[in-house]
Design an enzyme around this catalytic site. Structure first.
Site, PDB file in Angstrom:
ATOM      1  CG  ASP A   4      45.800  17.346  30.601  1.00  0.00           C
ATOM      2  OD1 ASP A   4      46.013  16.956  31.767  1.00  0.00           O
ATOM      3  OD2 ASP A   4      44.863  18.128  30.318  1.00  0.00           O
ATOM      4  CB  SER A   5      42.713  14.194  31.730  1.00  0.00           C
ATOM      5  OG  SER A   5      42.634  15.553  32.112  1.00  0.00           O
TER       6      SER A   5
ATOM      7  CB  CYS B 180      48.272  15.612  33.359  1.00  0.00           C
ATOM      8  SG  CYS B 180      46.910  15.064  34.387  1.00  0.00           S
TER       9      CYS B 180
ATOM     10  CD  GLU C   1      38.756  18.705  28.889  1.00  0.00           C
ATOM     11  OE1 GLU C   1      38.370  18.221  27.815  1.00  0.00           O
ATOM     12  OE2 GLU C   1      39.957  18.919  29.149  1.00  0.00           O
TER      13      GLU C   1
ATOM     14  CB  CYS D  53      44.840  21.448  37.971  1.00  0.00           C
ATOM     15  SG  CYS D  53      43.822  20.785  36.631  1.00  0.00           S
TER      16      CYS D  53
ATOM     17  CG  HIS E 255      42.072  21.290  32.711  1.00  0.00           C
ATOM     18  ND1 HIS E 255      42.777  20.122  32.835  1.00  0.00           N
ATOM     19  CD2 HIS E 255      41.160  21.073  31.728  1.00  0.00           C
ATOM     20  CE1 HIS E 255      42.307  19.224  31.965  1.00  0.00           C
ATOM     21  NE2 HIS E 255      41.319  19.783  31.282  1.00  0.00           N
TER      22      HIS E 255
HETATM   23  N1  DGL Z   1      44.957  18.806  33.831  1.00  0.00           N
HETATM   24  C1  DGL Z   1      45.071  17.804  34.798  1.00  0.00           C
HETATM   25  C2  DGL Z   1      45.933  18.133  35.961  1.00  0.00           C
HETATM   26  O1  DGL Z   1      46.866  18.877  35.787  1.00  0.00           O
HETATM   27  C3  DGL Z   1      43.951  16.847  34.994  1.00  0.00           C
HETATM   28  C4  DGL Z   1      42.662  17.339  35.494  1.00  0.00           C
HETATM   29  C5  DGL Z   1      41.652  16.240  35.499  1.00  0.00           C
HETATM   30  O2  DGL Z   1      41.531  15.535  34.499  1.00  0.00           O
HETATM   31  O3  DGL Z   1      40.997  16.073  36.536  1.00  0.00           O
HETATM   32  O4  DGL Z   1      45.752  17.665  37.049  1.00  0.00           O
END
Ligand code: DGL
Length: 275
Positions: free
Chosen positions: A13-14, A76, A155, A187, A189
């Protein structure tokens, strides 16, 4: 390519968002080992062009392959929307499991006929989401919303700060006013804000986190390829292109992981190297 059953599952993931998928994976498949890579040098992915995210996803995949991954989970939505198709073409021997907003279960469950989806701008631009819109738009009304700033709050571990609730009200209240009764967390997150989100949207709106369904999908793919781990407890290894200490703190806070985290960095030609 490693394909022995005790090889680890690669997952990326990011940043810390993919930990919501990692947690579901480890709960469902406790025998499996994992290699998790957080590309925190580039978080957030959401506002970036799709081609740039695709390049990162390819570099991370090469790194996970070099470390023996037997299957890769693109944990992600942004990277899946931007790059899943290219990853499957570029690495045809590697099985990939990606994320897409869980519109199907939401469309099946809705009584009001209005489904809310929150995700990053790049996810809404990606091909996967466009296909979902084409498929479901005649059945249900889809209400989309981006949430600038939320990924950054998670984050930095400030998801309990008052400003989070303010942002959530700003993003989610209009969806409630448009009559949603299902809210798709598009997302990885966002599940870490689940409780605060539920407070804002009220009990009549169901939040849909796709992580358990993704864990079931991983299990099916492993079984079909006959590459499940043998009984025993899987080992977990974590890498970040950002600061390992910060990641370790967040992993403990979010999913109770207390092990070490390794720092890696981006070298030339979009390759990740050990520090
Ligand atoms: N967790 C990610 C997603 O599912 C990336 C969020 C991001 O880095 O902007 O989209």
């Amino acid at each position: 390519m490693a394909s022995s059953s005790n090889a680890p599952i690669g997952i990326f993931d990011s940043g810390v968002g993919g930990l919501s998928v990692w947690r579901a994976l480890v709960q469902r498949l406790p025998h499996e080992g994992t290699l998790y890579l957080a590309d925190q040098a580039h978080v957030p992915y959401g506002p970036r062009p799709l081609a740039e995210v695709t390049n990162y996803a390819k570099g991370i995949t090469r790194f996970l392959l070099a470390h023996g991954a037997k299957l890769i989970v693109v944990a992600c939505n942004t990277a899946s929307g931007a790059a899943l198709h290219t990853l499957r073409e570029t690495f045809p021997a590697m099985p990939f499991v990606g994320m897409e907003p869980a519109v199907k279960p939401a469309a099946e469950a809705t009584r009001s006929g209005v489904v809310g989806i929150i995700a990053t701008p790049a996810t809404f631009q990606g091909k996967l989401f466009q296909q979902l819109v084409q498929r479901f738009t005649s059945e249900v009304q889809l209400e989309t919303q981006t949430c600038p700033g939320l990924v950054e709050l998670i984050e930095t571990g400030t998801q309990d700060a008052p400003e989070t609730e303010i942002l959530l009200r700003q993003y989610l209240q209009p969806l409630v006013e448009r009559g949603i009764d299902q809210l798709v967390l598009g997302c990885t997150h966002y599940p870490f804000l689940r409780q605060a989100m539920q407070r804002v949207v009220g009990e009549r709106v169901t939040l849909i986190d796709p992580a358990p369904a993704v864990a079931r999908q991983i299990e099916r793919r492993l079984r079909r390829r006959r590459i499940q781990a043998l009984p025993g407890t899987g080992q977990h290894t974590f890498f970040t292109t950002g600061d390992p200490l910060t990641f370790a703190e967040m992993a403990q806070q979010l999913v109770g992981y207390t092990g070490a985290v390794n720092g890696v960095h981006w070298g030339k030609d979009c390759e990740i190297e050990r520090r």
